[in-house]
Design an enzyme around this catalytic site. Sequence first.
Site, short mmCIF file in Angstrom:
data_model
loop_
_atom_site.label_atom_id
_atom_site.label_comp_id
_atom_site.label_asym_id
_atom_site.label_seq_id
_atom_site.Cartn_x
_atom_site.Cartn_y
_atom_site.Cartn_z
N LYS A 117 -43.18 -23.49 -16.27
CA LYS A 117 -42.47 -22.39 -16.77
C LYS A 117 -42.24 -22.13 -18.11
O LYS A 117 -41.94 -21.09 -18.74
CB LYS A 117 -41.07 -22.44 -15.90
N LYS B 191 -50.89 -22.13 -6.54
CA LYS B 191 -50.01 -21.58 -5.50
C LYS B 191 -49.66 -20.17 -5.49
O LYS B 191 -49.75 -19.51 -6.44
CB LYS B 191 -48.55 -22.39 -5.51
N LYS C 134 -44.31 -15.44 -6.04
CA LYS C 134 -43.86 -13.93 -5.88
C LYS C 134 -44.03 -13.49 -7.13
O LYS C 134 -43.66 -12.03 -7.24
CB LYS C 134 -42.58 -13.80 -5.09
P1 TYM Z 1 -38.21 -20.61 -4.70
O1 TYM Z 1 -37.47 -19.44 -4.62
O2 TYM Z 1 -39.36 -20.71 -5.85
O3 TYM Z 1 -39.15 -21.00 -3.20
C1 TYM Z 1 -38.38 -20.94 -2.07
C2 TYM Z 1 -39.02 -21.75 -1.19
O4 TYM Z 1 -40.45 -21.41 -0.80
C3 TYM Z 1 -41.14 -22.65 -1.36
N1 TYM Z 1 -42.37 -22.14 -1.67
C4 TYM Z 1 -43.81 -22.25 -1.26
N2 TYM Z 1 -44.09 -22.94 -0.31
C5 TYM Z 1 -45.51 -23.12 0.15
N3 TYM Z 1 -46.29 -22.48 -0.60
C6 TYM Z 1 -46.10 -21.64 -1.68
N4 TYM Z 1 -47.09 -20.86 -2.38
C7 TYM Z 1 -44.56 -21.48 -2.12
N5 TYM Z 1 -43.95 -21.01 -3.06
C8 TYM Z 1 -42.60 -21.22 -2.80
C9 TYM Z 1 -40.50 -23.38 -2.34
O5 TYM Z 1 -40.97 -24.78 -2.30
C10 TYM Z 1 -39.21 -23.10 -1.67
O6 TYM Z 1 -38.71 -24.16 -0.78
N6 TYM Z 1 -35.26 -23.97 -6.66
C11 TYM Z 1 -35.79 -23.44 -5.75
C12 TYM Z 1 -34.57 -22.82 -5.10
C13 TYM Z 1 -33.44 -23.69 -4.66
C14 TYM Z 1 -33.28 -24.52 -3.83
C15 TYM Z 1 -32.00 -25.19 -3.92
C16 TYM Z 1 -34.11 -25.11 -2.85
C17 TYM Z 1 -32.10 -23.37 -5.35
N7 TYM Z 1 -31.40 -24.64 -4.81
C18 TYM Z 1 -31.54 -26.63 -3.25
C19 TYM Z 1 -33.63 -26.35 -1.94
C20 TYM Z 1 -32.48 -26.65 -2.23
C21 TYM Z 1 -36.72 -22.29 -5.89
O7 TYM Z 1 -36.96 -22.04 -6.89
O8 TYM Z 1 -37.25 -22.16 -4.66
#
Ligand code: TYM
Length: 329
Positions: free
Chosen positions: A114, A196, A199
Amino acid sequence: MDKKIILSGIKPTGIPTLGNYIGALRNWRLMQEDDKYCYYMVADLHALTVRNDPAELRQQTRSMAALLIACGIDPNRSPLFIQSHVHQHAELSWILGCVTYMGELNRMTQFKDKSAKHADNINAGLYTYPVLMASDILIYGADLVPVGDDQKQHVELARNIAIRFNNAFGETFVVPEPVMPKFGARIMGLQDPEHKMSKTDTNPNGYISMLDEPAVITKKFKKAITDCEPTIAYAEGRYGCNNLLTIYCACTGKTMDEAVKEFEGFGYGKLKTAVADAVIAELEPIQAVYRQYMDDSEELDRIIARGAQQASERAQITLDKAYKAVGIR
Ligand code: TYM
């Protein structure tokens, strides 16, 4: 019988993709079983680490909550809330930050990625982001954290923080474990299958949004980058083909061997159509429920207010315990 506690979150930065769904959200739904108690949240505080438009964040946070319900999160069973509505997360985050080493944060690959992507805004929030995430997890005493592959390192950091804190101040936190799906812990981009699916990709053909219309889904899969090999196989280096087969297995429940056999003797045209159809069958019903909740804003408000209250009661217990352990109360 003590139920296992589950916690997970998603940032409201844009409409979630098929990657978010297969990697995380679908597992969130499936984990709502009798021997588990799940907390699910929209991580709006985490969304602030990238420069944001306030009105857009407000809208996307609501929209994400509606989409989570549409994905099968049952708010009568699993508290569904917005991270910032539970102020205890940010408070615990300060305490945890004081037992987290900069060396650990320096190793976080997402921070490095990032920072490279937003070189003009490498802010302290982006750096301490994993500490807030550890707080999200530890404050509920979560045993299991369903995430995609890219968040595994953050959950591992939360484990290390919990262990270090417990050793220093006495048993306070449950040590959590990440849980990843069998297929699709890392769904790749359709235009760049070596990275990967995201969004925030600037090329909309690179990802399937969970709200894409069926015709758009079909078109995007038709344009997906693959390779020139004559056969369909799951093999080293065949990133595009592997990704399509993985999505197919995740959406149909078939094994990889079954999928490969099904496309024996066929080319990419047939595979792409089959994958698109499987994805449409999975997403169409979700889109319909999503629209219902977006049209009934009072019901959505009720759900997230109740979720915040339930989550906050639980969070306060751990926060008090942590304050007491370090000698503040
Ligand atoms: P975020 O919003 O980036 O993504 C949400 C979830 O989607 C999964 N993910 C994917 N899995 C498979 N293939 C992909 N291309 C892909 N892109 C995203 C992510 O691994 C995630 O599980 N920091 C976290 C949000 C968060 C969180 C937490 C998660 C905040 N606090 C506590 C777990 C526990 C995040 O930015 O996810």
